[in-house]
Structure formats: C-alpha cells, structure tokens
Design a protein around this motif. Structure first.
Motif, PDB file in Angstrom:
ATOM      1  N   GLN A 156     -11.470  -6.930  -7.539  1.00  0.00           N
ATOM      2  CA  GLN A 156     -10.903  -5.601  -7.752  1.00  0.00           C
ATOM      3  C   GLN A 156     -11.022  -5.240  -9.219  1.00  0.00           C
ATOM      4  O   GLN A 156     -10.807  -6.074 -10.096  1.00  0.00           O
ATOM      5  CB  GLN A 156      -9.436  -5.581  -7.321  1.00  0.00           C
ATOM      6  N   SER A 195       0.835  -1.189   0.000  1.00  0.00           N
ATOM      7  CA  SER A 195       0.000   0.000   0.000  1.00  0.00           C
ATOM      8  C   SER A 195       0.871   1.242   0.000  1.00  0.00           C
ATOM      9  O   SER A 195       1.921   1.309   0.635  1.00  0.00           O
ATOM     10  CB  SER A 195      -0.890   0.001   1.244  1.00  0.00           C
ATOM     11  N   GLN A 252     -10.226   2.728  -9.162  1.00  0.00           N
ATOM     12  CA  GLN A 252     -10.542   1.326  -8.922  1.00  0.00           C
ATOM     13  C   GLN A 252     -11.327   1.159  -7.630  1.00  0.00           C
ATOM     14  O   GLN A 252     -11.222   1.968  -6.705  1.00  0.00           O
ATOM     15  CB  GLN A 252      -9.262   0.484  -8.846  1.00  0.00           C
ATOM     16  N   LEU A 285      -6.394   1.160  -2.944  1.00  0.00           N
ATOM     17  CA  LEU A 285      -6.384   0.876  -4.374  1.00  0.00           C
ATOM     18  C   LEU A 285      -6.050   2.119  -5.182  1.00  0.00           C
ATOM     19  O   LEU A 285      -6.260   3.244  -4.715  1.00  0.00           O
ATOM     20  CB  LEU A 285      -7.743   0.331  -4.806  1.00  0.00           C
ATOM     21  N   ALA A 328     -13.250  -2.192  -5.037  1.00  0.00           N
ATOM     22  CA  ALA A 328     -13.104  -3.600  -4.664  1.00  0.00           C
ATOM     23  C   ALA A 328     -14.311  -4.041  -3.858  1.00  0.00           C
ATOM     24  O   ALA A 328     -15.131  -3.228  -3.440  1.00  0.00           O
ATOM     25  CB  ALA A 328     -11.817  -3.823  -3.867  1.00  0.00           C
TER      26      ALA A 328
END
Length: 485
Positions: free
Chosen positions: A120, A37, A100, A96, A102
């Motif tokens: 995702q 991340s 995007q 993300l 998820a």
C-alpha cells in the motif's frame, strides 16, 4: 508515513550482503489494528461479476479493485482491497484513502500461520512508493516492511519465504548516461532493486541492484525528452528450489536467475542476451510473475505486449499463461504448456499465474479485466470480470475472525447485518423486542456477503434489534450490540 528513496547508481555494489540471516522471532504486536473501512462496497459497486462458475478449487478470491486504473493513470475509482467468495459475495473489504493504491493482496504464511499481506502506498506512473503490510486472522497489523535506508517498497512484489524472509521490489530515480537509448548523458532512469528482508528484525539481508549488473543499453526502451526512462521495470521476485532469486524485468522481456549470495547472474531467459536457445512457443514479451515451481520449470504470464502494438511492427496476439522447461545442460528452453483466455485477451499490463495444489491454475488478467481458473487440461471453470482490472488475483483458503463485533444498520425497511471479514458466518438471526433483554427471533436469513440485507415490515419500526451470526452448525459466533432504529 512519508518514505524517501535512496539513489542507487552505477557505483553501487550489485549485491550487498547487509548481515547474516537471523532466526525469525516474535513480531511486535503492540501496533494498532488496521483501520476499519469507511465505506461499504458490494460486487455491484466494484463492477465485479461472475461469468462462469462450475466449481473448480475451493477458497476465496483475493484482489485489489481499481489497481490498474490508479496505478497506470489518473484515478477513476477508489482502490479497494477485496476478499470475495467464488459466487461473487464480498467477504472483506478495505477502501484506501484518496491518493493511495495497493496491490498483491494474498494469503501467505508467517511463523507457521496464515497471514494476509499486501502493498500500500502512493501511486506513481508504473510503480509505487509505500510499504508492505502483514495482518493476522483478526485483521490486526503484525508488521509493515520496507527495505530500509531510503528505499521504499514498490507494489510489484511482496513475497514471504518459508524461513521468515520477504522479497521486495523497489524503484529509485537516479542519474544515468542514456546515449545508448537515444537520450542525454545526464538523463534519469528508474533503477530497480530486489531486496531480501528479515521480517522479524526488519533487517535487510541482501540487495541486488539492476543498474550495477545490467547495462542500460540492453533495454529496448527509447528516450523521450524530459522523461525518467524505465529501462528495467522489475515486476516479480521469487525463489527457485536452490534459493536463488528469479527476477522478471518487463522492459527487457527477460527473466534472470541470480545467485542469492554473490549477486551474479546464473542465467537469463528471453531478451537480447538469452542464455537459452528458445524453441517454438517459448518467446514472450513484457512478461509478469515469473516463478520456478521446480528446478527445470519456469512459469510466467506472457503479456506478449509488443505484439499488441501494430504501430511497432507487431501483429495483435493474445496473452498467455506459459510453462517452460529449462534444460540447463543443453541451454535450451522448450514450451510445456500454453493457456490463453477463451476471450483471446490481449493484456497490455499486469497479470499472474498461480498454480493450485490440486492441479488447477488461477490467474489474474490485469488490464484485460478478467480473473479466471483453468483445469490442467485447459478447461475454464471460473471466470469473473472486474472493470479497471487488478494487478494480481489469487485463490486461497482463509479464516477471518474480526476483533470488532457484528453491527446492525438500517436503510428504510431493511436491516443490514454487517461483519466485515468474518468467514465462518452461515446465517444471520435478527432478534427484536420492546426492551434489550426481552428480544425474540424475528427473522433468519442465509449469509449473503459481509453486508447481508434482512427485510423488515413497518410494524417493526420500534423496539430493539440485535443480530446473531450463526455458524454452519447453528451455534452463535457473534452478536451485535442491541440498538433501536
């Protein structure tokens, strides 16, 4: 990677058997690990807060923060995959990339081991185009799955079965005659496809096409000029004990039981053509997460969405978790249990019901912005708020052992011991010294999330620092690289 969609029209077969089931083999482990991340999150930045925590079942809470906002409308906050403990401490997070979203972050089993799975991809209004992910306890990528061909995976369902298969939803834009719904003959709809995919080989074994089996006119959806009509809105796929598919289609307010070999509809519950007479309390609307824990019981999250719109003639009513008994001989459905949230939440979209091994029920309340756990007697033992909501929420055991070592960072007079995804850390010990090989313990603090703060004083501005992750028995299970401030 870009993923195209296959247009499945009325001429497509309702059930397509693409091959025989194959033995589940070893997945390709040469793929790269999931990217780390780029941002640090906290319960505060997510808006996640615990209201009630009186115990309940053990485990971690799995959810996707920002799912509802990103999935249903303009992006208002980043979409973040989150594992948190029941006290609200974030254990693992993955933000993300912009654009995007998820869904369905949860623990499942593959080849006898616990794995972490989610969907995702790119957000679309009401659905998504992307892929389904499986990672191991080290957060290494095992596999990404789609149904193959031109179909992508949709966010609504990604469920692994005990024999190494995956159940996946897909949406495809196709041309259709919409005169039965007040539209043109050359209109467009979102067709829905349920796929059964072998995880090891990635072969699609079976597909069920909604348009080939269910007339568009069965849907109460009404056409608005220029729109692609969402006449089905498939939002869950599960297996009944006999191996048949249990499919929820929200727009029809109907749950279907489908023969997994022929694609024939065994029965349907709810909607305009219910196979069962429905006793008081069974009726539901725009439901989510239909499952059959045994051959005579159906569970679902009843959004009761129609009643949430007085302008459509309904009176406001709370959403509920429901357990329904199905008498397949008499073709009668009766209510076994109904559970509302104490806040009388009316959940316009999303939601799920997870039956826990000890008898409790865990649940995500979608756009109602709550996650809750109830005893079998209906007493709420856990409740958390999550601004923006989440598609589904789960409670499960998980042991995370990241490949990357811990890190130490600094912010002012505070050191931060960071180990994203490590679940066995009980305490952090911070070492300090003039040289990297002459450090001694400076402070020991309890773990307080994957990013644990350790206060410093000005006299510790120089020298080297190293963080040691300690297990509950005091043993060292990880060390950061010694660094200077």
């Amino acid at each position: 990677m870009p993923i195209s969609r296959r247009q499945l029209g009325a001429a497509a077969a309702g059930a397509v058997l693409l091959g025989n089931a194959v033995a589940c083999g070893k997945p390709d482990r040469k793929t790269a690990t999931t990217p780390p991340s780029a941002a640090v999150v906290s319960p505060q930045s997510l808006g996640y807060s615990i209201n009630v925590n009186k115990g309940g079942a053990p485990g971690y809470v799995f959810f996707v923060s920002g799912t509802a906002a990103a999935h249903l409308g303009p992006e208002s906050r980043p979409c973040v995959l989150v594992i948190a403990d029941k006290a609200g401490n974030v254990v693992w997070q993955r933000e993300l990339p912009a654009g995007q979203t998820a869904g369905n972050l949860r623990v499942q089993h593959y080849q006898g081991k616990r794995v972490l799975t989610w969907w995702q991809g790119r957000k679309q209004w009401g659905h998504g185009l992307g892929a389904s992910y499986i990672v191991d306890e080290h957060y290494n990528l095992i596999s990404t799955l789609t149904p193959g061909g031109e179909l992508s995976s949709d966010m609504h369902e990604f469920r692994l079965t005990s024999d190494g298969r995956a159940l996946i939803t897909s949406y495809a834009e196709v041309k259709a005659d919409l005169t039965a719904n007040g539209g043109p003959r050359d209109g467009k709809i979102y067709n829905c496809v349920a796929s059964v995919v072998d995880v090891a080989s990635k072969d699609t074994l079976f597909q069920w096409d909604a348009l080939a089996q269910v007339p568009i006119g069965d849907s109460p959806a009404k056409y608005t000029a220029g729109q692609v009509l969402d006449v089905y809105h498939m939002n869950s796929i599960a297996l009944d004990p006999a191996g048949n598919l249990v499919i929820s289609m929200r727009a029809l307010s109907t749950v279907f039981n489908v023969d997994c070999r022929t694609g024939a509809i065994n029965w349907r519950l709810g909607g305009r053509h219910s196979s069962f007479a429905m006793a008081d309390g069974v009726e539901f609307g725009y439901q989510h997460d239909a499952e059959m824990p045994d051959s005579n019981t159906l569970t679902l999250f009843d959004n009761h969405f129609e009643s949430n719109h007085p302008e459509q003639g309904g009176a406001s009513a709370p959403s509920r978790l429901k357990w329904v008994h199905l008498d397949t001989n008499a073709r009668r459905a009766t209510l076994l249990r109904s559970q509302a949230h104490p806040g009388d939440l009316s959940v316009g979209a999303m939601g799920n019901l997870q039956q826990l091994p000890g008898g409790n029920t865990f649940s995500g309340w979608g756009t109602g912005e709550h996650i809750a756990e109830f005893t079998a007697g209906g007493h709420m033992v856990f409740d958390a708020t999550l601004p923006g909501g989440t598609y589904r929420a789960f409670l499960d055991e998980w042991t995370g052992d990241p490949v990357e070592p811990p890190q130490v960072t600094f912010a002012g007079n505070t050191a931060h011991a960071v180990w994203n995804g490590a679940t066995r850390v009980s305490r952090w010990r911070l070492l300090h010294g003039p040289e990297s090989d002459t450090m001694t313990p400076l402070a020991t603090v309890d773990w307080a999330g994957y990013d644990t703060a350790i206060p410093l004083t000005e006299k510790h501005a120089d020298g080297y620092f190293q963080a040691e992750a300690l297990a509950a028995d005091g043993s060292v299970i990880g060390r950061s690289v010694p660094i200077t401030r």
